[in-house]
Design a protein around this motif. Structure first.
Motif, PDB file in Angstrom:
ATOM      1  N   ILE A 140       0.858  -1.188   0.000  1.00 39.46           N
ATOM      2  CA  ILE A 140       0.000   0.000   0.000  1.00 39.46           C
ATOM      3  C   ILE A 140       0.893   1.236   0.000  1.00 39.46           C
ATOM      4  CG2 ILE A 140      -1.634   1.388   1.340  1.00 39.46           C
ATOM      5  CD1 ILE A 140      -2.739  -1.219   2.490  1.00 39.46           C
ATOM      6  N   THR A 141       0.705   2.092  -0.983  1.00 41.31           N
ATOM      7  CA  THR A 141       1.373   3.390  -0.995  1.00 41.31           C
ATOM      8  C   THR A 141       0.302   4.452  -1.172  1.00 41.31           C
ATOM      9  OG1 THR A 141       3.432   2.529  -1.927  1.00 41.31           O
ATOM     10  CG2 THR A 141       3.044   4.880  -2.157  1.00 41.31           C
ATOM     11  N   LEU A 142       0.059   5.207  -0.117  1.00 41.36           N
ATOM     12  CA  LEU A 142      -0.909   6.302  -0.153  1.00 41.36           C
ATOM     13  C   LEU A 142      -0.119   7.591  -0.286  1.00 41.36           C
ATOM     14  CD1 LEU A 142      -4.027   6.549   0.122  1.00 41.36           C
ATOM     15  CD2 LEU A 142      -3.648   7.128   2.527  1.00 41.36           C
ATOM     16  N   ARG A 143      -0.361   8.331  -1.361  1.00 42.73           N
ATOM     17  CA  ARG A 143       0.464   9.508  -1.644  1.00 42.73           C
ATOM     18  C   ARG A 143      -0.408  10.739  -1.839  1.00 42.73           C
ATOM     19  NH1 ARG A 143       2.536  11.327  -6.600  1.00 42.73           N
ATOM     20  NH2 ARG A 143       1.751   9.433  -7.607  1.00 42.73           N
ATOM     21  N   LEU A 144       0.006  11.830  -1.221  1.00 38.28           N
ATOM     22  CA  LEU A 144      -0.708  13.105  -1.313  1.00 38.28           C
ATOM     23  C   LEU A 144       0.109  14.053  -2.180  1.00 38.28           C
ATOM     24  CD1 LEU A 144      -3.110  14.812  -0.250  1.00 38.28           C
ATOM     25  CD2 LEU A 144      -1.660  15.468   1.677  1.00 38.28           C
ATOM     26  N   ALA A 145      -0.483  14.514  -3.272  1.00 39.30           N
ATOM     27  CA  ALA A 145       0.200  15.442  -4.176  1.00 39.30           C
ATOM     28  C   ALA A 145      -0.741  16.595  -4.471  1.00 39.30           C
ATOM     29  CB  ALA A 145       0.617  14.741  -5.461  1.00 39.30           C
ATOM     30  N   GLU A 146      -0.400  17.765  -3.928  1.00 32.65           N
ATOM     31  CA  GLU A 146      -1.254  18.951  -4.035  1.00 32.65           C
ATOM     32  C   GLU A 146      -2.654  18.607  -3.523  1.00 32.65           C
ATOM     33  OE1 GLU A 146      -0.854  20.277  -8.080  1.00 32.65           O
ATOM     34  OE2 GLU A 146       1.179  21.010  -7.737  1.00 32.65           O
ATOM     35  N   GLU A 147      -3.686  18.678  -4.370  1.00 31.17           N
ATOM     36  CA  GLU A 147      -5.045  18.409  -3.902  1.00 31.17           C
ATOM     37  C   GLU A 147      -5.502  16.992  -4.228  1.00 31.17           C
ATOM     38  OE1 GLU A 147      -6.615  20.588  -1.968  1.00 31.17           O
ATOM     39  OE2 GLU A 147      -4.792  21.758  -2.197  1.00 31.17           O
ATOM     40  N   PHE A 148      -4.593  16.146  -4.669  1.00 27.87           N
ATOM     41  CA  PHE A 148      -4.971  14.808  -5.109  1.00 27.87           C
ATOM     42  C   PHE A 148      -4.401  13.745  -4.185  1.00 27.87           C
ATOM     43  CE2 PHE A 148      -4.625  17.378  -9.064  1.00 27.87           C
ATOM     44  CZ  PHE A 148      -5.986  17.457  -9.335  1.00 27.87           C
ATOM     45  N   LEU A 149      -5.130  12.628  -4.082  1.00 24.75           N
ATOM     46  CA  LEU A 149      -4.694  11.496  -3.275  1.00 24.75           C
ATOM     47  C   LEU A 149      -4.550  10.290  -4.198  1.00 24.75           C
ATOM     48  CD1 LEU A 149      -4.148  10.996  -0.231  1.00 24.75           C
ATOM     49  CD2 LEU A 149      -6.454  10.080  -0.063  1.00 24.75           C
ATOM     50  N   PHE A 150      -3.429   9.594  -4.084  1.00 25.69           N
ATOM     51  CA  PHE A 150      -3.141   8.451  -4.941  1.00 25.69           C
ATOM     52  C   PHE A 150      -2.975   7.205  -4.077  1.00 25.69           C
ATOM     53  CE2 PHE A 150      -1.821  12.179  -7.176  1.00 25.69           C
ATOM     54  CZ  PHE A 150      -2.009  11.922  -8.529  1.00 25.69           C
ATOM     55  N   LEU A 151      -3.523   6.093  -4.558  1.00 23.21           N
ATOM     56  CA  LEU A 151      -3.277   4.793  -3.951  1.00 23.21           C
ATOM     57  C   LEU A 151      -2.533   3.947  -4.972  1.00 23.21           C
ATOM     58  CD1 LEU A 151      -3.567   2.670  -1.737  1.00 23.21           C
ATOM     59  CD2 LEU A 151      -5.806   2.068  -2.691  1.00 23.21           C
ATOM     60  N   ASN A 152      -1.290   3.566  -4.630  1.00 25.69           N
ATOM     61  CA  ASN A 152      -0.470   2.763  -5.545  1.00 25.69           C
ATOM     62  C   ASN A 152      -0.447   3.355  -6.959  1.00 25.69           C
ATOM     63  OD1 ASN A 152      -0.179   1.191  -3.328  1.00 25.69           O
ATOM     64  ND2 ASN A 152      -1.183  -0.612  -4.154  1.00 25.69           N
ATOM     65  N   ASP A 153      -0.195   4.672  -7.007  1.00 29.37           N
ATOM     66  CA  ASP A 153      -0.032   5.421  -8.261  1.00 29.37           C
ATOM     67  C   ASP A 153      -1.326   5.624  -9.043  1.00 29.37           C
ATOM     68  OD1 ASP A 153       2.688   5.766  -7.833  1.00 29.37           O
ATOM     69  OD2 ASP A 153       3.207   3.894  -8.849  1.00 29.37           O
ATOM     70  N   THR A 202      -6.402  13.823   4.856  1.00 30.28           N
ATOM     71  CA  THR A 202      -5.359  14.624   4.193  1.00 30.28           C
ATOM     72  C   THR A 202      -4.927  15.795   5.074  1.00 30.28           C
ATOM     73  OG1 THR A 202      -7.058  15.894   3.002  1.00 30.28           O
ATOM     74  CG2 THR A 202      -6.083  13.998   1.871  1.00 30.28           C
ATOM     75  N   GLY A 203      -5.864  16.325   5.860  1.00 27.40           N
ATOM     76  CA  GLY A 203      -5.498  17.398   6.781  1.00 27.40           C
ATOM     77  C   GLY A 203      -4.501  16.934   7.826  1.00 27.40           C
ATOM     78  N   MET A 204      -4.718  15.707   8.346  1.00 27.25           N
ATOM     79  CA  MET A 204      -3.763  15.135   9.305  1.00 27.25           C
ATOM     80  C   MET A 204      -2.374  14.978   8.676  1.00 27.25           C
ATOM     81  SD  MET A 204      -5.107  14.340  12.362  1.00 27.25           S
ATOM     82  CE  MET A 204      -5.783  15.987  12.237  1.00 27.25           C
ATOM     83  N   LEU A 205      -2.333  14.480   7.449  1.00 33.06           N
ATOM     84  CA  LEU A 205      -1.054  14.274   6.773  1.00 33.06           C
ATOM     85  C   LEU A 205      -0.341  15.604   6.525  1.00 33.06           C
ATOM     86  CD1 LEU A 205      -2.109  11.542   4.164  1.00 33.06           C
ATOM     87  CD2 LEU A 205      -0.925  11.197   6.332  1.00 33.06           C
ATOM     88  N   ARG A 206      -1.073  16.582   6.013  1.00 37.07           N
ATOM     89  CA  ARG A 206      -0.455  17.879   5.707  1.00 37.07           C
ATOM     90  C   ARG A 206       0.078  18.553   6.962  1.00 37.07           C
ATOM     91  NH1 ARG A 206      -4.801  18.626   1.873  1.00 37.07           N
ATOM     92  NH2 ARG A 206      -3.964  18.547  -0.250  1.00 37.07           N
ATOM     93  N   ARG A 207      -0.647  18.411   8.063  1.00 38.73           N
ATOM     94  CA  ARG A 207      -0.231  19.080   9.299  1.00 38.73           C
ATOM     95  C   ARG A 207       1.154  18.626   9.732  1.00 38.73           C
ATOM     96  NH1 ARG A 207      -3.967  18.603  14.588  1.00 38.73           N
ATOM     97  NH2 ARG A 207      -2.929  16.587  14.828  1.00 38.73           N
ATOM     98  N   HIS A 208       1.491  17.393   9.400  1.00 38.60           N
ATOM     99  CA  HIS A 208       2.795  16.851   9.807  1.00 38.60           C
ATOM    100  C   HIS A 208       3.795  16.790   8.647  1.00 38.60           C
ATOM    101  CE1 HIS A 208       1.433  15.762  13.831  1.00 38.60           C
ATOM    102  NE2 HIS A 208       0.333  15.275  13.288  1.00 38.60           N
ATOM    103  N   GLY A 209       3.446  17.390   7.512  1.00 38.88           N
ATOM    104  CA  GLY A 209       4.378  17.400   6.387  1.00 38.88           C
ATOM    105  C   GLY A 209       4.547  16.051   5.727  1.00 38.88           C
TER     106      GLY A 209
END
Length: 484
Positions: free
Chosen positions: A65-78, A95-102
């Motif tokens: 599992i690779t969950l990736r946040l890029a700008e306003e988009f969320l990707f799961l396994n690309d 996404t707010g939790m992720l952004r808060r911690h960089g």
């Protein structure tokens, strides 16, 4: 199936979209329950059970599992997740939790344990303790490293996603990319040694970050190569060779995709050493004939490791050749030995130059005192028995200058300085940008002073000139301190 799930499948046309919504919903529920109740609460335990079940289902199909946040988009396994109003609350909260911690990436490995989720989620819910730093990621990364979590990894914002506006931001972006590369190298080499599956997506992302840094922020990322650590030599060496190779490839005019393939091979060039007995690879004195024969097997072992590695869309043939050829030498007097004539590929010859330079200028098990960088370059250029491509060494010299980044020099003013950047003018390769670290009496300066050695005085003569280089260890200086 719920209406929301049906909508996602219709838009995404595949199971990955359903998986993405399920994972997002399970993360949201677990975070909310942990936010409201203590860990022992039945609701919390049920939400953690469900999260682990969802993750296990995805891993069974996808392998990772690779969950990736890029700008306003969320990707799961690309695959980009197509979200709508039905799941907006979950998307926004997670996404707010992720952004808060960089955090821009969350990797879950195949053997993740159920008990690893709670520590991670608790850290995500934890406030930043009033920290105002522009980069909160190192803090949560350090806290996660102190927990028992071993099969969930987090990654910072990638170099491609940031637009540094000043020198300090450039340096911070380069440092994030460098340390992420070292972490990935450590993980990959460890997985190969243990016979575990390698998270190829993380490797690709690390190489892409380094390529982006070279193209947009070359000076800062090259400076990171001075942050050598004896205990971490194996991993920093892989990343340094990747950086030097990509920089050299860029100067030779390679396209971005070619730079990525070059960087991938460079990062993994010594993969085969993980299949050699550590008592041989880490031996501090001379190798016996049998041990040297074993060591010479690592290029072939590297090729075989890459050949059997899962996760690549196409087999990484160029990386295989780099692993196999980087010790052959241009006249084929190196190893492995070949029964037929062959020409090592351009990529292999580039990596050979980068590998030789970084190895000779680093402390390692059998080299307690590294060579000064300028002496290494001179030896590579002037001694044909070393087996490097002379044109590539010349090109590399144009990259590094006569005094490569990290060289400690003594000036004609009797000041000591650390080279921090080659002069951008090819005609001034012997006059780099330096940081003066001690005055003419040998006293350390409270703060290093940056000086361009091509600056002239009123009479048209250089204000300062390098008279010789010296070894930083002799003066107890860590040149990496001036790039951190």
């Amino acid at each position: 199936m719920s209406t929301a799930q049906s909508g996602v499948q219709a838009q995404g046309g595949g199971a990955i979209q359903t998986f993405g919504l399920q994972l997002l919903t399970a993360l949201y529920a677990a975070l909310q329950s942990l936010k409201l109740y203590p860990i022992e609460n039945a609701t919390v335990q049920q939400s953690l059970d469900e999260l682990h079940r969802v993750a296990a289902r995805i891993i069974k199909v996808e392998g990772v599992i690779t969950l990736r946040l890029a700008e306003e988009f969320l990707f799961l396994n690309d695959s980009r997740l197509r979200l709508d109003l039905a799941n907006y609350a979950a998307f926004s909260f997670v996404t707010g939790m992720l952004r808060r911690h960089g955090i821009a990436a969350l990797d879950v490995m195949a053997d993740v344990q159920r008990d690893e989720w709670a520590p991670l989620l608790s850290l995500l819910l934890r406030a930043n303790d009033g920290e105002t730093t522009a980069d909160p990621f190192p803090s949560i990364a350090a806290r996660l490293a102190a927990t028992p979590v071993r099969h969930i990894a987090i990654g910072p914002e990638s170099a491609a996603a940031v637009q540094p506006e000043d020198a300090d931001e450039n340096k911070r972006a380069a440092k994030r990319t460098y340390f992420q590369g070292v972490a990935v190298a450590r993980e990959v080499l460890g997985d190969v040694r243990l016979g575990k599956a390698v998270n190829v997506r993380r490797v690709k992302r690390a190489v892409q970050g380094i390529v982006d840094q070279v193209l947009n922020n070359e000076t800062s990322i090259m400076g990171m190569s001075t942050l050598r650590d004896y205990d971490e030599y194996t991993f920093t060496h892989c990343v340094n060779v990747c950086i030097f190779s990509v920089i050299l490839g860029q100067r030779l005019g390679l396209a971005k995709l070619e730079l990525y393939e070059l960087g991938l091979g460079a990062l993994l060039h010594d993969l085969g050493k993980q299949r050699i007995d550590p008592e041989v690879t880490k031996k501090t004195d001379s190798l016996s004939d049998e041990e040297w024969r074993l060591m010479q097997e690592h290029p072939s072992e590297g090729l075989l490791s890459l050949f059997s590695m899962r996760g690549f869309t196409d087999a990484p043939y160029r990386a295989m050749l780099i692993a196999y050829e980087h010790h052959m030498k241009t006249d084929l007097t190196g190893y492995p030995k070949n029964s037929r004539p062959r020409d090592p590929t351009l990529f292999s010859r580039i990596v050979a130059v980068a590998d030789g330079f970084d190895a000779a200028t680093s402390k390692r098990s059998y080299q307690s005192v590294p060579w000064p960088p300028d002496k290494v370059l001179a030896e590579m250029r002037d001694n044909p028995k070393r087996g490097y491509d002379p044109l590539l060494v010349k090109a590399f010299l144009n990259v590094t200058g006569v005094y490569p980044v990290g060289t400690l020099v003594i000036l004609d003013t009797h000041e000591m300085a650390v080279v921090v950047q080659a002069n951008p003018d090819p005609a001034l390769l012997s006059q780099p940008i330096v940081k003066i670290v001690s005055n003419s009496m040998g006293m350390p300066l409270p703060e290093a002073v940056t000086v361009d050695l091509s600056e002239m005085d009123g009479a048209g003569n250089p204000r300062r000139t390098v008279i010789k280089t010296t070894t930083a260890d002799r003066f107890g200086i860590d040149v990496g301190d001036y790039f951190a």
